[in-house]
Design an enzyme around this catalytic site. Structure first.
Site: not given
Ligand code: NAD
Length: 457
Positions: A229, A263
């Site tokens: 997502e 999001c």
């Molecule tokens: P992010 O991708 O920076 O981090 C998300 C998660 O991934 C964190 O827990 C992080 O620690 C982990 N992570 C980072 N690198 C990783 C790796 N190499 N392997 C495994 N895990 C790893 O995103 P964010 O800043 O936490 O969230 C913001 C983003 O999320 C925005 O783009 C937003 O639109 C999206 N979002 C989408 C939805 C949806 O329902 N579509 C909902 C909420 C947020």
């Protein structure tokens, strides 16, 4: 032992040092989850439902302190933290209420001594790597249906919402979910990456496109169930027959709620040329009325930018828009610290050469573009690699239907925006992701349908 330091993004102050996981502890916790899962799945569904009902009661009981914890670590205005927790309750009720129907075994054929049945098994052990912007919503969209359907869950909250993640774990355990059936991991990207190395049957991720794409590459050949997502660049079109002031007030909220860190924030607005100027004037007036400041105050609307690096993204998009001829109507710069602050920012005279109309801003920044027709609006709305949500404002139902049915997005809004319902599937087209949460499909997602061919001897 490693520690993860947690900072308040509104003040820059350190709030806590939390013991963090490493590759060895991630492996051990996942192995314990695997050992604990069969007994959890064997318990009657009513017992798992009762656990989630007690979890709900814990959320209600502790709501104010949970809201304060979320606000302290994410900078989300306190009213919005309370809204998120209150909004969680009907989601929990939906999952608890619908899980029986979704998981009931089905007899799909019964003739001449031959029966065919479908059984809905749990996947097994599922990993959930989560985001910080709505940590209760996005966490529980996965955790709760996964537990109800008999899975064990290894959950890595975002490093920017760790205290909230640990509160979710505390309340689930207090509610009777066995400690190893639900396990929280503490840490950033490397801890998430360590989880991907474990034997798990499903990986449910919420976060950015960049991380989602990396995860898909890592787990690709492992054939686990993968749901991503991801972000969006959600457009809305305001038709010439819409009330410009009402649409502006609604869309300003849709663009700036949670400081634009949703999001499904409205990220692009197209307005018919006939009402463009009236819409823009009302939009800017509404945005100027938003109070920025201490997120703990009840009347604060604009809170902190949770992740400091996002300030650079906002600055770059603003500089790019200015350089390419956009008109800055309000904001356009950081607000003084300490902490991470950005002024609510509105541009008109934007176009699709500009980054702010192409890539997720994830902050209080919006571009408004003038269009001459519905066809032009549809073409521009679809000119994106993302497809999470899209909306149209018009009193004319047939016109709305005609416009929206041509848009590539998982959720479509008529005269509303930035809305999520537990009853409807939540999914993205294109680079907004694969799979879905919420609705009955978002319960089924945590099960594996198994086929039984039964001939009476
Ligand atoms: P992010 O991708 O920076 O981090 C998300 C998660 O991934 C964190 O827990 C992080 O620690 C982990 N992570 C980072 N690198 C990783 C790796 N190499 N392997 C495994 N895990 C790893 O995103 P964010 O800043 O936490 O969230 C913001 C983003 O999320 C925005 O783009 C937003 O639109 C999206 N979002 C989408 C939805 C949806 O329902 N579509 C909902 C909420 C947020």
């Amino acid at each position: 032992m490693n520690h993860l330091s947690i900072y308040n993004p509104a003040t820059g102050e350190k709030i806590a040092d939390v013991p963090a996981d490493d590759a060895a502890s991630v492996a051990a916790k996942t192995a314990r989850a695997r050992a604990a899962q069969p007994a959890w799945a064997a318990r009657p569904l009513s017992e798992r439902q009762a656990c989630i009902e007690r979890f709900r009661a814990g959320v209600v009981r502790d709501l104010e302190s949970l809201a304060q914890t979320m606000t302290r670590e994410t900078g989300k205005p306190i009213k919005m933290s309370r809204n998120e927790l209150n909004g969680l309750l009907p989601r929990l009720d939906f999952f608890v209420g619908m899980v029986d129907t979704v998981t009931a075994p089905e007899t799909v054929y019964d003739e001449g001594g031959m029966k065919e049945r479908i059984e809905h098994m749990p996947l097994g052990v599922v990993g959930n790597i989560s985001a910080w912007n709505y940590p209760w919503f996005v966490g529980c969209n996965v955790i709760v249906p996964a537990l109800l359907t008999g899975n064990a869950v290894v959950y890595k909250p975002s490093e920017y919402a760790t205290l909230t993640g640990l509160e979710i774990a505390r309340l689930l355990h207090e509610a009777g979910v066995p400690p190893h059936v639900f396990t929280a991991l503490v840490g950033g990207g490397p801890v998430g990456a360590a989880l991907l190395e474990q034997k798990i049957e499903g990986l449910f991720f919420t976060g950015s496109y960049a991380t989602g794409a990396r995860i898909a590459q890592t787990v690709g050949s492992r054939f686990m169930k993968l749901q991503l997502e991801l972000g969006g660049k959600d457009p809305t079109y305001v038709c010439d027959d819409a009330d410009p002031k009402a649409a502006a007030e609604s869309l300003a909220d849709g663009a700036m709620y949670n400081t634009g860190q949703s999001c499904c924030s409205v990220e692009r607005i197209y307005v018919h040329e006939k009402i463009h100027d009236a819409f823009v004037a009302a939009f800017v007036e509404t945005v100027k009325g938003f109070k920025a400041g201490d997120p703990m105050q009840d009347d604060t609307y604009i809170g902190a930018i949770t992740r400091a690096p996002q300030l650079d993204v906002l600055e770059a998009q603003v500089a790019d828009a200015k350089a390419k001829g956009a008109t800055l109507l309000t904001g356009g710069q950081r607000l003084p610290g300490p902490g991470n602050w950005y002024a609510p920012t509105v541009f008109s005279d934007v176009n699709h050469q500009m980054e702010l109309m192409k890539e997720e801003s994830f902050g209080p920044l919006i571009g408004i573009q003038k269009v001459a027709s519905d066809d032009e609006a549809v073409q521009l709305m679809n000119d994106s690699r993302y497809g999470l949500t899209a909306g149209v404002y018009t009193p004319d139902a047939a016109r709305a239907q005609k416009v929206l049915s041509r848009i590539n997005a998982g959720s479509l809004y008529w005269n509303c925006c930035d809305r999520v319902s537990p009853r409807l599937p939540w999914s993205g087209f294109g680079d907004s992701g694969v799979g879905l949460t919420l609705s009955t499909y978002g319960i089924e997602a945590f099960t594996r349908p198994r086929a039984w061919h039964l001939r009476a001897a």
